[in-house]
Design an enzyme around this catalytic site. Structure first.
Site, PDB file in Angstrom:
ATOM      1  N   ARG A 173       7.753 -27.397 -21.530  1.00 52.23           N
ATOM      2  CA  ARG A 173       7.347 -28.553 -22.335  1.00 52.23           C
ATOM      3  C   ARG A 173       8.263 -29.759 -22.115  1.00 52.23           C
ATOM      4  NH1 ARG A 173       4.267 -25.358 -21.804  1.00 52.23           N
ATOM      5  NH2 ARG A 173       3.069 -24.164 -23.329  1.00 52.23           N
ATOM      6  N   SER A 223       0.007 -26.374 -31.068  1.00 51.83           N
ATOM      7  CA  SER A 223       1.188 -25.599 -31.461  1.00 51.83           C
ATOM      8  C   SER A 223       2.276 -26.555 -31.947  1.00 51.83           C
ATOM      9  CB  SER A 223       1.714 -24.787 -30.279  1.00 51.83           C
ATOM     10  OG  SER A 223       0.761 -23.846 -29.863  1.00 51.83           O
ATOM     11  N   GLU A 293       7.607 -28.998 -31.289  1.00 46.49           N
ATOM     12  CA  GLU A 293       6.970 -29.379 -30.031  1.00 46.49           C
ATOM     13  C   GLU A 293       6.187 -30.670 -30.178  1.00 46.49           C
ATOM     14  OE1 GLU A 293       3.444 -27.679 -27.114  1.00 46.49           O
ATOM     15  OE2 GLU A 293       4.914 -26.256 -27.880  1.00 46.49           O
TER      16      GLU A 293
END
Length: 299
Positions: A173, A223, A293
């Site tokens: 990420r 998420s 995130e």
């Protein structure tokens, strides 16, 4: 702002004043951006960016808004949307080139139409191609770094240059673009040929898994937390009895604890308060710290 608007008007670049970000994010949350600018070419983007800088107005790039939580007080300055040329996708043999403004799901579909495999994992990720490269998006065992060849980007100094995959520092990420200040314009991917029906079957499998496990019927930003080493965020949250926990209009999904959903009228404050509650509870009960995130932006 007046100088910026004058430049945009003279250059025939589309813009909206005080545009609510709740209309441009999958969370359906967020106050207004001072100005939303839509550019169709590299030239228009350079004009808009230079005009913002000359006017001392901060700016940010806005993709599909699928990993974004915008402040209830909105965004100071400009949000820039890539349209026109930046939504084009072309295929040359096994190499597929996409504008950063194209939807990732459309890139997957174009690959399927040409019998090209390698992007099946990304089918259903609700982001733009540029956002997917920026975050090195991934799912079901695949990541953008697995197929990325290069990116065409605009430097903070206004130069257009190529960045090879080896220089993108693609990790979990993350990418070099998080710190370089480069704006992703186009990206190239190296795929391989396969039977279309086999590709379609894998894409359908990915989508069915998403629908069965994720709360796609509610607004969310996917998420919320990164996967901690040695564990899964959703499992830890569920073990702590937080499924269904609600603050205002924000709720830890009862279907998948790794998601926070907007059950109606959720604010950025609701989500951030719930994020903190989850982080504190999980750390206290399990020792794991859950790193966020989703990107929180705005005032």
């Amino acid at each position: 702002m007046k100088q910026l608007i004058t430049t945009l008007s003279e250059s025939k670049i589309a813009y909206l004043i005080n545009e609510p970000m709740s209309a441009h994010t999958t969370f359906k949350i967020g106050g207004a951006a001072d100005i939303l600018i839509t550019v169709r070419t590299i030239g228009e983007l350079q004009t808009a960016v230079n005009a913002c800088r000359d006017s001392g107005i901060p700016f940010m790039l806005l993709g599909n808004g699928s990993n974004l939580l915008v402040s209830d007080d909105g965004i100071e300055g400009a949000a820039i949307v890539l349209d026109g040329d930046f939504k084009e996708i072309s295929v040359d043999g096994c190499v597929i080139t996409s504008g950063a403004g194209a939807k990732l799901s459309r890139l997957c579909t174009v690959a399927l139409e040409h019998g090209l495999s390698g992007l099946e994992f990304a089918y259903g990720i609700p982001g733009s191609v540029g956002g997917a490269m920026f975050m090195n998006a991934g799912a079901y065992g695949g990541e953008m770094k697995d197929v990325a060849l290069s990116v065409t980007a605009l430097t903070p100094g206004g130069e257009v240059h190529e960045v090879a995959a080896a220089d993108m520092r693609l990790g979990y990420r993350t990418s070099v673009f998080k710190t370089s200040g480069d704006i992703i314009l186009f990206s190239k991917y190296n795929l391989h040929t396969d039977d279309k029906e086999a590709i379609r079957a894998r894409m359908d499998d990915v989508m069915n898994r998403r629908k069965s496990k994720q709360p796609l019927e509610y607004p969310s930003a996917g998420s919320v937390f990164k996967r901690p080493e040695g564990a899964y965020a959703g499992t830890l949250i569920e073990q702590c009895g937080l499924k269904g926990k609600t603050i205002g209009g924000a709720q830890v999904s009862e279907k998948h604890a790794g998601f926070i959903i907007n059950i109606g009228g959720a604010t950025c404050s609701d989500v951030m308060n719930l994020v903190k509650l989850v982080q504190d509870t999980v750390r206290e009960k399990t020792g794991y710290f859950l790193e966020r995130e989703i990107i929180r932006t705005g005032r």
